[in-house]
Write a protein that holds these residues in place. Structure first.
Motif, PDB file in Angstrom:
ATOM      1  N   PHE A  39       0.592  -1.162   0.024  1.00 21.96           N
ATOM      2  CA  PHE A  39      -0.048   0.067   0.050  1.00 21.96           C
ATOM      3  C   PHE A  39       0.886   1.399  -0.225  1.00 21.96           C
ATOM      4  CE2 PHE A  39      -2.529   3.446   2.459  1.00 21.96           C
ATOM      5  CZ  PHE A  39      -3.448   3.372   1.363  1.00 21.96           C
ATOM      6  N   ASP A  40       0.811   2.038  -1.082  1.00 20.78           N
ATOM      7  CA  ASP A  40       1.508   3.185  -1.130  1.00 20.78           C
ATOM      8  C   ASP A  40       0.560   4.295  -0.445  1.00 20.78           C
ATOM      9  OD1 ASP A  40       2.973   5.688  -1.859  1.00 20.78           O
ATOM     10  OD2 ASP A  40       2.381   5.410  -3.866  1.00 20.78           O
ATOM     11  N   SER A  41       0.835   4.721   0.752  1.00 22.04           N
ATOM     12  CA  SER A  41       0.111   5.557   1.396  1.00 22.04           C
ATOM     13  C   SER A  41       0.019   7.223   0.542  1.00 22.04           C
ATOM     14  CB  SER A  41       0.542   5.703   2.770  1.00 22.04           C
ATOM     15  OG  SER A  41       1.855   6.319   2.736  1.00 22.04           O
ATOM     16  N   ARG A  42       0.910   7.564  -0.010  1.00 20.07           N
ATOM     17  CA  ARG A  42       0.948   8.858  -0.408  1.00 20.07           C
ATOM     18  C   ARG A  42       0.053   8.918  -1.790  1.00 20.07           C
ATOM     19  NH1 ARG A  42       4.018  13.038   1.267  1.00 20.07           N
ATOM     20  NH2 ARG A  42       5.690  12.403   2.566  1.00 20.07           N
ATOM     21  N   GLY A  44      -2.294   6.370  -2.339  1.00 17.89           N
ATOM     22  CA  GLY A  44      -3.356   5.647  -1.880  1.00 17.89           C
ATOM     23  C   GLY A  44      -3.544   4.389  -2.808  1.00 17.89           C
ATOM     24  N   ARG A  45      -2.691   4.083  -3.437  1.00 19.97           N
ATOM     25  CA  ARG A  45      -2.998   2.824  -4.195  1.00 19.97           C
ATOM     26  C   ARG A  45      -2.115   1.525  -3.848  1.00 19.97           C
ATOM     27  NH1 ARG A  45      -0.399   2.931  -9.462  1.00 19.97           N
ATOM     28  NH2 ARG A  45       1.023   4.215  -8.551  1.00 19.97           N
ATOM     29  N   ALA A 378      -9.239   6.133   4.104  1.00 21.48           N
ATOM     30  CA  ALA A 378      -9.421   5.852   5.451  1.00 21.48           C
ATOM     31  C   ALA A 378      -8.039   5.208   5.925  1.00 21.48           C
ATOM     32  CB  ALA A 378     -10.488   4.672   5.852  1.00 21.48           C
ATOM     33  N   LEU A 379      -7.311   4.411   5.131  1.00 22.92           N
ATOM     34  CA  LEU A 379      -5.957   3.911   5.360  1.00 22.92           C
ATOM     35  C   LEU A 379      -4.859   4.921   5.375  1.00 22.92           C
ATOM     36  CD1 LEU A 379      -6.143   0.644   3.127  1.00 22.92           C
ATOM     37  CD2 LEU A 379      -6.110   0.703   5.697  1.00 22.92           C
TER      38      LEU A 379
END
Length: 436
Positions: A39-42, A44-45, A378-379
Motif C-alpha cells: 500500500f502506497d500511502s502517498r 493511496g494505491r 481511510a488507510l
C-alpha cells in the motif's frame, strides 16, 4: 507522579524478560520483506509485489518484484498479503478501559493497578497493527512511553499528552462527582492538576505539562460524554484562553488537540489555533468552513460514539447522569464524519480507545468506510495523514529512510476493508512482534 513511577516499576518486575528481550534485540543485518502487494500511502494505491529492505530500524530500500538478495540477508515471505505502513491511532487512553465499574474504580484502585493494566493494553494495540498512538490524557502514558522506548515492555510508540487541560467543572476536572466533604478536603484543583480559569492559568498548565514530560497538549474545549457532569457539549474555554494555551504550546514545540462536541466550543478552539478537533459531534457548516480555512484536522472517533451509544442501552453500564449523553451524542458522530468528509475537512484516524476495548482499534476503518470514505482514504488517515497531524516526517509510509514500521494483512484491504481486522505481521523499528 511518584506513585505512577512506582506503579510502572512494579509492572516491569512482572514482565517475562526473556520474551521482551527477544522482541527488542536489535540486529545490524539487513532483513528483506517480500510483500505480494504494497500500500502506497502517498498515492493511496495498492501496488504489486515489492521487496522492502530493512536495516538498523530503518527502511533502506523498496524494490519492485521479488528482488535478488545479497548473501546473508534474512527474508520473510508475506505471500497473499498486503504490506502497509504501521498504523497510527491519534486518540487513545492506554491507562484504562470502559466498564460498568469504571467510575467506582477511580476511588477503589491505586495508580499501580492502572499501570499494570496499561502494559497489556499497549501490547494489544501494537499487535493489532498500531505502531504509534497519541495518548490524549492520562498520567500513566508518559511513563509507559518511556518504558516502551527503553525496550522494557512491548507497545506502540506513544505521543503522550499526560493530564488533559480543563476548566473548573469541565470534562477533565478530576474532582467532578466528588461529594462536598471530599471536595473541601482536597481543595479546588488548579493548573498543576490541569484545571484553569484564566489566561495566566492556561500558560502555567502548559508549562506544567512540559515539566511532566508531555509530547502534545490536550484540552477539553466542551463538556464530555463520560464525565460525571450534565452537559456534554457546552463550551468551556474562552477564545483567549485557548489562544494562550496554543501560543504557550508553540513555545515548546507542542501541538494542541481539542476534545469538542458542541458547536460553540469547537468554533472557539479553531479560532484559538488548535491542531485538531476530536469527536466533533455537532460540527456545523460554519465550523467546517473555519477548519478548512485554518487547516484544522478532524479526528472523528466513530468507534467511541457507536460504543457508548450501544452501552447506553444497557442498564447500569453508565451512571444515569451519563446515560442520556451517551445515547444522544454517541449516535451522531458517524453522521458528522460523513458530512465533514463530503465538505472537504481534513480527516485523520483516531478511536478514543479506552472507551472501547484496546486492540479493536482497526474497526474504526470499517466505520469510516460506512460513513462514505473510500477505503484507501481511510488507510491514508492512519498513515501519512496521521504523521502530518503529529508533525513527524519519519513514519507513515513505506519508503527509504523512514522508520521500519510495517504491518501486513491477508488480501487487499482497499478491495475489502474488513481485512484490517486480520493483521498477522507487525514490525516496529525493524523488530518483528508478530508474524504468520
Amino acid at each position: 507522579m511518584n506513585r505512577t513511577n512506582a506503579a510502572l516499576l512494579a509492572c516491569l518486575a512482572a514482565v517475562p524478560h526473556a520474551d521482551v528481550g527477544a522482541a527488542t534485540s536489535a540486529t545490524a543485518a539487513t532483513q528483506a520483506l517480500h510483500c505480494e502487494r504494497l500500500f502506497d500511502s502517498r498515492s493511496g494505491r495498492v501496488l504489486g509485489e515489492h521487496t522492502v529492505l530493512v536495516r538498523d530500524g530503518k527502511i533502506v530500500d523498496v524494490l519492485p518484484g521479488r528482488a535478488k538478495l545479497a548473501e546473508g540477508t534474512g527474508s520473510t515471505v508475506l505471500a497473499g498479503r498486503t504490506c502497509l505502513p504501521g498504523w497510527t491511532d491519534l486518540h487513545v487512553h492506554l491507562g484504562g478501559q470502559s466498564s460498568p465499574q469504571s467510575y467506582s474504580e477511580g476511588f477503589r484502585l491505586d495508580d499501580i493497578d492502572f499501570a499494570y493494566r496499561s502494559v497489556g493494553y499497549a501490547e494489544k494495540t501494537l499487535l493489532a497493527g498500531f505502531t504509534s498512538v497519541r495518548d490524549l490524557g492520562g498520567d500513566v502514558a508518559p511513563h509507559l512511553r518511556d518504558a516502551i522506548n527503553q525496550g522494557l515492555v512491548r507497545g506502540p510508540r506513544i505521543f503522550a499528552a499526560g493530564k488533559s487541560i480543563a476548566t473548573t467543572g469541565g470534562h477533565a476536572d478530576p474532582t467532578n462527582g466528588y461529594n462536598s466533604e471530599l471536595s473541601h478536603l482536597l481543595g479546588p484543583p488548579g493548573p498543576t492538576e490541569g484545571v484553569i480559569n484564566s489566561i495566566d492559568d492556561a500558560r502555567q498548565a502548559v508549562r506544567q505539562r512540559y515539566k511532566d514530560g508531555s509530547d502534545v497538549i490536550k484540552i477539553t474545549a466542551t463538556g464530555g460524554v463520560l464525565s460525571y457532569a450534565k452537559s456534554g457539549d457546552a463550551p468551556q474555554f474562552t477564545v483567549d484562553e485557548v489562544r494562550a494555551i496554543v501560543d504557550t504550546a508553540n513555545d515548546y514545540g507542542y501541538k494542541v488537540a481539542a476534545h469538542a462536541h458542541g458547536t460553540e466550543g469547537m468554533k472557539r478552539a479553531v479560532l484559538g489555533g488548535v491542531t485538531s478537533i476530536e469527536h466533533g459531534t455537532y460540527m456545523s457548516d460554519e465550523v467546517m468552513s473555519l477548519m478548512k480555512q485554518k487547516g484544522t484536522w478532524y479526528v472523528p472517533t466513530i468507534y467511541a460514539g457507536r460504543f457508548v451509544a450501544d452501552k447506553a442501552k444497557v442498564d447500569g453500564y453508565f451512571p444515569e447522569i451519563v446515560r442520556p449523553k451517551a445515547a444522544r451524542i454517541g449516535a451522531q458522530i458517524q453522521d458528522t464524519a460523513a458530512k465533514a468528509y463530503r465538505s472537504g475537512v481534513k480527516i485523520a484516524f483516531g478511536t478514543d480507545m479506552g472507551v472501547g476495548p484496546h486492540g479493536d482499534n482497526a474497526r474504526e476503518f470499517i466505520y469510516m468506510v460506512e460513513a462514505g470514505m473510500p477505503a484507501a482514504t481511510a488507510l491514508q488517515a492512519a498513515t501519512i495523514r496521521a504523521a502530518e497531524v503529529l508533525g513527524v516526517d519519519d513514519q507513515g509510509e513505506i519508503a527509504a529512510g523512514k522508520r521500519a514500521d510495517i504491518i501486513a494483512v491477508p488480501g487487499d484491504p482497499v478491495a475489502d476493508i474488513g481485512n484490517v481486522m486480520a493483521v498477522d505481521f507487525v514490525m516496529k523499528d525493524g523488530v518483528v512482534y508478530k508474524q504468520p
